[in-house]
Enzyme design. Structure first.
Site, mmCIF file in Angstrom:
data_model
loop_
_atom_site.group_PDB
_atom_site.id
_atom_site.type_symbol
_atom_site.label_atom_id
_atom_site.label_comp_id
_atom_site.label_asym_id
_atom_site.label_seq_id
_atom_site.Cartn_x
_atom_site.Cartn_y
_atom_site.Cartn_z
ATOM 1 N N ASP A 1 -10.190 1.472 -19.496
ATOM 2 C CA ASP A 1 -11.408 0.830 -20.020
ATOM 3 C C ASP A 1 -11.316 0.674 -21.531
ATOM 4 O OD1 ASP A 1 -12.342 1.111 -17.437
ATOM 5 O OD2 ASP A 1 -13.422 2.970 -17.873
ATOM 6 N N GLU B 1 -17.773 5.487 -12.079
ATOM 7 C CA GLU B 1 -17.847 4.156 -11.474
ATOM 8 C C GLU B 1 -19.278 3.624 -11.433
ATOM 9 O OE1 GLU B 1 -15.250 2.512 -11.161
ATOM 10 O OE2 GLU B 1 -13.941 4.243 -11.491
ATOM 11 N N GLY C 1 -0.235 2.846 7.421
ATOM 12 C CA GLY C 1 -0.275 2.067 8.654
ATOM 13 C C GLY C 1 0.299 0.660 8.543
ATOM 14 N N GLY D 1 0.815 -1.208 0.000
ATOM 15 C CA GLY D 1 0.000 0.000 0.000
ATOM 16 C C GLY D 1 0.845 1.253 0.000
#
Ligand code: ADP
Ligand code: ZN
Length: 601
Positions: A501, A425, A208, A203
């Site tokens: 896309d 989306e 974190g 990530g």
């Protein structure tokens, strides 16, 4: 960085320095001074002075002859030549002569000079260098050869628990199995289940990952060893490997435990076949692989590693039996940001009417570290304004400060962009749902992902089957065009957000024509063959230029038909499109079920 106090050290080092100076003086300066007063002459001069009897003392050495004149006033020297009757002539001349006695240096002194002194010099230089290189405090002394250099954290040191890590529910769920295992490895051993040896936390920075690794150790109440990949690269060849060996040795002794390697990409980058490769990194990586292969899956050592560029990792690292489990640690969504703000707000004195939801909304795209920073900046601002309590305005103000810092990194979407992405989306999801009458399987989100996509909607469940009908492929193309179609309808303009896309839709349409025999024009003729099935599936054309033109025309037609279909579906459901886009914009992440609930309302 604190200097390590050691009163004995300076004394030793000063004596070494003094000794070095004396030796250098003896070796260089003294002979030079002596030589300055000695005049070099040729052997002929020496012979004629001898023959004339103008000679005083003569000292024959192995490589030179040093002599004086009769009055012992001038010193001369000359080279040694093969001269068998020199002794007789010198005797005749009445010279005082002698040959050098080869000095036998005392064995103790020569041992000192050849062994002890160089070692002392090396230690001394090494210490100076390591002090310069020392970055992470006394524990990271580079010359701490083979010694412990991994930092050990135990629960009492950090005490981080899953509760302290907010908004990463999926990652926590993923990792809780490891906590279970560390609690009771025996249970897994009995049944013969193998825990993965390595788990990759993937990530963006500041989400974190380090906290999660610590929290796993904290929850399981086991020791936590950590090191950073970037620490290795600066070191001498061989140091990284020895550090890795050492780390694992310690870990095995303390098992069950957690070993955490931050920034693993620093050592685990794909190896290049060139000769200028980074030896140090490769040795370190190889040592890491060896260690991982070396221990049994059930010995209680779990290796967690963090990276923000998983695609750059050497495939050797992600092979089964190594880091074969991957846990995404993504940027927090709205709810996550709110929770993170609350976690950090516990540490400051805050007015009770603060609207965390509002602050979280304003900080869309911010990472956990940035949110922690926002809270801290707010506290600083309150102090600057001589207040005893942090107010909502402080938080709002500090968002601007912190965001100004990271906006350049384009981590954050503007409000308008968020609207566009939400429509995009929902466009995908709505087209998909209307064509098949089923819910999107995955979450729909407008939180930027590590992959670089602004949001994603993975279509309606296709049941993961191997065969796709022509209609299914067409539907899929329509769904892919749905994002762009929604943008067109809502904003009457188009953005670059659909590039991926477009690529996928084109690929599908093309394959329909050239490989699947799904166009009337070409029937079942293979126009393209896959040349490289395992490496990306490159294809090569096997047809004439005229046919190629025909194929291109057909591909455009296929995509256009589906795009029109998507626009038609969305136009017919315009009210739902608006409603869902607004809903997604507000929540940032919604599940397939939530989507269907709003749709069917
Ligand atoms: P990473 O390892 O992913 O770069 P860290 O774990 O080092 O990120 O996080 C840095 C700091 O940011 C943490 O010490 C914490 O204060 C804050 N932080 C990041 N993510 C979270 C989170 N999910 N919950 C609470 N605090 C967080
Ligand atoms: Zn899209």
């Amino acid at each position: 960085m604190k200097e390590i106090k050691n009163p004995k050290r300076p004394l030793v080092y000063y004596s070494v320095i003094v000794l070095l100076v004396i030796i250098a003086f003896n070796l260089i300066a003294v002979p030079a001074m002596a030589n300055a007063q000695v005049k070099e002459v040729d052997y002929g001069t020496f012979m004629s002075m001898t023959d004339k009897g103008d000679i005083g003392k003569v000292q024959v050495e192995s490589n030179q002859i040093i002599f004086t004149d009769k009055a012992n006033q001038n010193f001369y020297k000359t080279g040694v030549m093969y001269d068998p009757d020199l002794v007789a002539r010198l005797h005749d001349a009445g010279a005082t002569f002698s040959s050098e006695i080869v000095e036998q240096t005392s064995p103790l002194l020569s041992f000192f000079l050849t062994w002890i002194l160089p070692i002392l010099v090396f230690v001394w230089i090494g210490d100076i260098m390591s002090k310069k290189m020392m970055k992470g405090g006394p524990n990271s002394l580079a010359f701490n050869m083979g010694g412990s250099s991994a930092k050990v954290y135990v629960k009492s040191a950090d005490g981080i628990k899953f509760d302290d890590v907010a908004g990463e529910e999926e990652a926590k769920e993923n990792l809780s199995e490891i906590v279970e295992y560390l609690h009771d490895p025996e249970r897994y051993r009995e049944i013969g289940a193998n825990m993965p040896k390595g788990v990759l936390l993937v990530g963006p920075p500041g989400t974190g990952k380090t906290m999660l690794a610590k929290a796993v150790a904290g929850e399981a109440n086991v020791p936590f060893f950590s090191m950073s990949g970037s620490e290795f690269v600066e070191m001498f060849v061989g140091m990284g490997a020895s550090k890795v060996r050492d780390l694992f040795k310690q870990a095995k002794e303390k098992a069950p435990c957690i070993v955490f390697i931050d920034e693993i990409d620093a050592i685990g980058k794909k190896r290049q076949g060139n000769m200028y490769g980074n030896d140090e990194r490769e040795q370190t990586l190889n040592q890491l692989l060896t260690e991982m292969d070396g221990f049994e899956g059930n010995n209680g050592v779990i290796i967690l590693a963090a990276t923000n560029q998983p695609e750059s990792l050497d495939p050797a690292l992600t092979r089964p039996g190594r880091f074969d489990r991957r846990v995404p640690v993504e940027l927090p969504d709205l709810k996550g940001r709110e929770d993170i703000l609350k976690v950090h707000a516990r540490k400051i004195r805050l007015a009770d009417n603060v609207d965390f939801n509002k602050i979280a909304r304003m900080a869309s795209g911010a990472s956990g570290a940035e949110l922690a920073n926002i809270v801290n900046e707010a506290a600083l601002r309150a102090v600057r304004n001589n207040r005893k309590i942090v107010e909502e305005a402080d938080l709002e103000e500090s968002i601007e400060i912190v965001i100004a810092g990271y906006q350049k990194k384009n981590a954050i979407l503007t409000d308008h962009e968020k609207h566009i992405v939400a429509y995009h989306e929902i466009g995908h999801a709505l087209v998909a749902a209307k064509q098949t009458n089923s819910a999107p399987v995955q979450k729909i989100t407008i939180v930027p992902r590590t992959s670089g996509a602004l949001g994603y909607t993975m279509q309606v469940d296709e049941g993961n089957h191997y065969l796709m009908t022509r209609e299914e492929i067409e539907n899929k193309i329509a769904t892919l065009t749905g994002g762009r179609a929604a943008e067109e309808l809502a904003f009457n303009s188009v953005t670059t957000g659909a590039s991926n896309d477009i690529e996928q839709a084109t690929k599908l349409a093309r394959a329909m024509v050239t490989r699947y025999g799904m166009s009337d024009e070409f029937d079942m003729v293979a126009l393209e063959t896959v040349t490289n099935q395992y490496l990306g599936g490159d294809t090569s054309l096997a047809c004439s230029a005229d046919t190629q033109r025909e194929i291109d025309r057909k591909v455009v037609e296929l995509v256009k038909t589906q795009h029109d279909k998507a626009i038609k579906i969305l136009t017919e459901n315009r009210a739902k499109l608006d409603e869902l886009a607004k809903y997604l914009y507000e929540k940032e992440t919604i599940t397939g079920e939530e989507f269907m609930k709003v749709l069917e309302d």
